[in-house]
Design a protein around this motif. Structure first.
Motif, PDB file in Angstrom:
ATOM      1  N   ALA A  25       0.835  -1.198   0.000  1.00 39.33           N
ATOM      2  CA  ALA A  25       0.000   0.000   0.000  1.00 39.33           C
ATOM      3  C   ALA A  25       0.871   1.250   0.000  1.00 39.33           C
ATOM      4  O   ALA A  25       2.044   1.218   0.376  1.00 39.33           O
ATOM      5  N   CYS A  26       0.271   2.334  -0.424  1.00 36.53           N
ATOM      6  CA  CYS A  26       0.938   3.631  -0.399  1.00 36.53           C
ATOM      7  C   CYS A  26       0.541   4.357   0.879  1.00 36.53           C
ATOM      8  O   CYS A  26      -0.657   4.538   1.147  1.00 36.53           O
ATOM      9  N   ASP A  27       1.512   4.731   1.692  1.00 37.20           N
ATOM     10  CA  ASP A  27       1.369   5.557   2.891  1.00 37.20           C
ATOM     11  C   ASP A  27       0.679   4.872   4.062  1.00 37.20           C
ATOM     12  O   ASP A  27       1.159   4.953   5.179  1.00 37.20           O
ATOM     13  N   ILE A  86       4.597  -1.042   3.187  1.00 41.13           N
ATOM     14  CA  ILE A  86       4.143   0.340   2.992  1.00 41.13           C
ATOM     15  C   ILE A  86       5.185   1.067   2.162  1.00 41.13           C
ATOM     16  O   ILE A  86       6.357   1.141   2.531  1.00 41.13           O
ATOM     17  N   ASN A  87       4.743   1.597   1.017  1.00 42.36           N
ATOM     18  CA  ASN A  87       5.575   2.486   0.200  1.00 42.36           C
ATOM     19  C   ASN A  87       5.066   3.899   0.438  1.00 42.36           C
ATOM     20  O   ASN A  87       3.850   4.132   0.486  1.00 42.36           O
ATOM     21  N   ASN A  88       5.986   4.837   0.569  1.00 45.96           N
ATOM     22  CA  ASN A  88       5.578   6.214   0.848  1.00 45.96           C
ATOM     23  C   ASN A  88       5.474   7.020  -0.426  1.00 45.96           C
ATOM     24  O   ASN A  88       6.243   6.842  -1.373  1.00 45.96           O
ATOM     25  N   SER A  89       4.510   7.924  -0.428  1.00 50.34           N
ATOM     26  CA  SER A  89       4.406   8.884  -1.516  1.00 50.34           C
ATOM     27  C   SER A  89       5.657   9.757  -1.504  1.00 50.34           C
ATOM     28  O   SER A  89       6.281   9.949  -0.463  1.00 50.34           O
ATOM     29  N   LEU A  90       6.005  10.260  -2.683  1.00 50.88           N
ATOM     30  CA  LEU A  90       7.216  11.080  -2.790  1.00 50.88           C
ATOM     31  C   LEU A  90       6.826  12.552  -2.899  1.00 50.88           C
ATOM     32  O   LEU A  90       5.928  12.902  -3.668  1.00 50.88           O
ATOM     33  N   GLN A  91       7.482  13.384  -2.134  1.00 50.42           N
ATOM     34  CA  GLN A  91       7.246  14.825  -2.193  1.00 50.42           C
ATOM     35  C   GLN A  91       8.596  15.522  -2.148  1.00 50.42           C
ATOM     36  O   GLN A  91       9.371  15.305  -1.224  1.00 50.42           O
ATOM     37  N   THR A  92       8.855  16.316  -3.187  1.00 52.22           N
ATOM     38  CA  THR A  92      10.095  17.081  -3.209  1.00 52.22           C
ATOM     39  C   THR A  92       9.765  18.538  -3.450  1.00 52.22           C
ATOM     40  O   THR A  92       8.734  18.876  -4.045  1.00 52.22           O
ATOM     41  N   SER A  93      10.663  19.375  -2.987  1.00 49.17           N
ATOM     42  CA  SER A  93      10.500  20.815  -3.179  1.00 49.17           C
ATOM     43  C   SER A  93      11.838  21.378  -3.645  1.00 49.17           C
ATOM     44  O   SER A  93      12.891  21.034  -3.100  1.00 49.17           O
ATOM     45  N   VAL A  94      11.777  22.226  -4.687  1.00 51.93           N
ATOM     46  CA  VAL A  94      12.976  22.814  -5.257  1.00 51.93           C
ATOM     47  C   VAL A  94      12.766  24.325  -5.365  1.00 51.93           C
ATOM     48  O   VAL A  94      11.694  24.768  -5.755  1.00 51.93           O
ATOM     49  N   THR A  95      13.776  25.082  -5.007  1.00 50.22           N
ATOM     50  CA  THR A  95      13.740  26.540  -5.168  1.00 50.22           C
ATOM     51  C   THR A  95      14.738  26.912  -6.267  1.00 50.22           C
ATOM     52  O   THR A  95      15.909  26.497  -6.203  1.00 50.22           O
TER      53      THR A  95
END
Length: 171
Positions: free
Chosen positions: A84-86, A121-130
């Protein structure tokens, strides 16, 4: 009871024999049982429904037989493998960490049962770039010419959602 028998003996004389008779009865008991998984009866463990007998000498020394009418109900032991995701909700509990989990309950036959969950459990990916750029900036195949916050959603290699966020300043 007491019984007498009158007769003439071999010499022709009147004779009487007396019989003092005690009749001991054998024993014939029946036992009806319902059990989960197994039942031990008279030293033997049974795991299958059926009719069983036990032969013995009762307290009076008479050959006796007891009969068991047995119904065996089985416990339930299910396994469930999930990816499952998360998070995943299983039997009313939400899990967020991979692992092996069990759920204990009484099945429909009244037997104690356990189900086992093998969970990844696989986690959703969230990245932030400036980023700061002159005139324009190309990100995920798109050209951006204005400063702002941009979001790119996708399906990650682990099968879960991915969200990349770009904080862009255009000079």
């Amino acid at each position: 009871g007491v019984y007498t028998f009158d007769y003439l003996n071999a010499s022709g004389c009147a004779s009487t024999d007396t019989l003092y008779l005690t009749i001991n009865n054998s024993t014939h008991n029946t036992d009806t049982q319902i059990a989960c998984d197994s039942l031990t009866w008279n030293g033997t463990t049974y795991t299958i429904s059926g009719v069983y007998t036990f032969d013995y000498l009762n307290g009076l020394g008479c050959a006796s037989t007891d009969t068991l009418y047995l119904t065996i109900n089985n416990s339930t032991h299910n396994t469930d493998t999930q990816v499952a995701c998360d998070s995943l909700t299983w039997n009313g509990t939400t899990y967020t960490i991979s692992g092996v989990y069990t759920y204990d309950y009484t099945n429909g036959l009244g037997c104690a049962s356990t189900d086992t969950l093998y969970l990844t459990i696989n986690n959703s990916l969230q990245t932030s770039v400036t980023q700061t750029a002159c005139d324009s900036f190309n990100w995920n195949g798109n050209d951006y010419t204005s400063s702002g916050i941009y979001v790119f959603d996708y399906v990650a290699p682990n099968g879960c959602s991915g969200t990349d966020t770009l904080i862009l300043t255009i000079n």
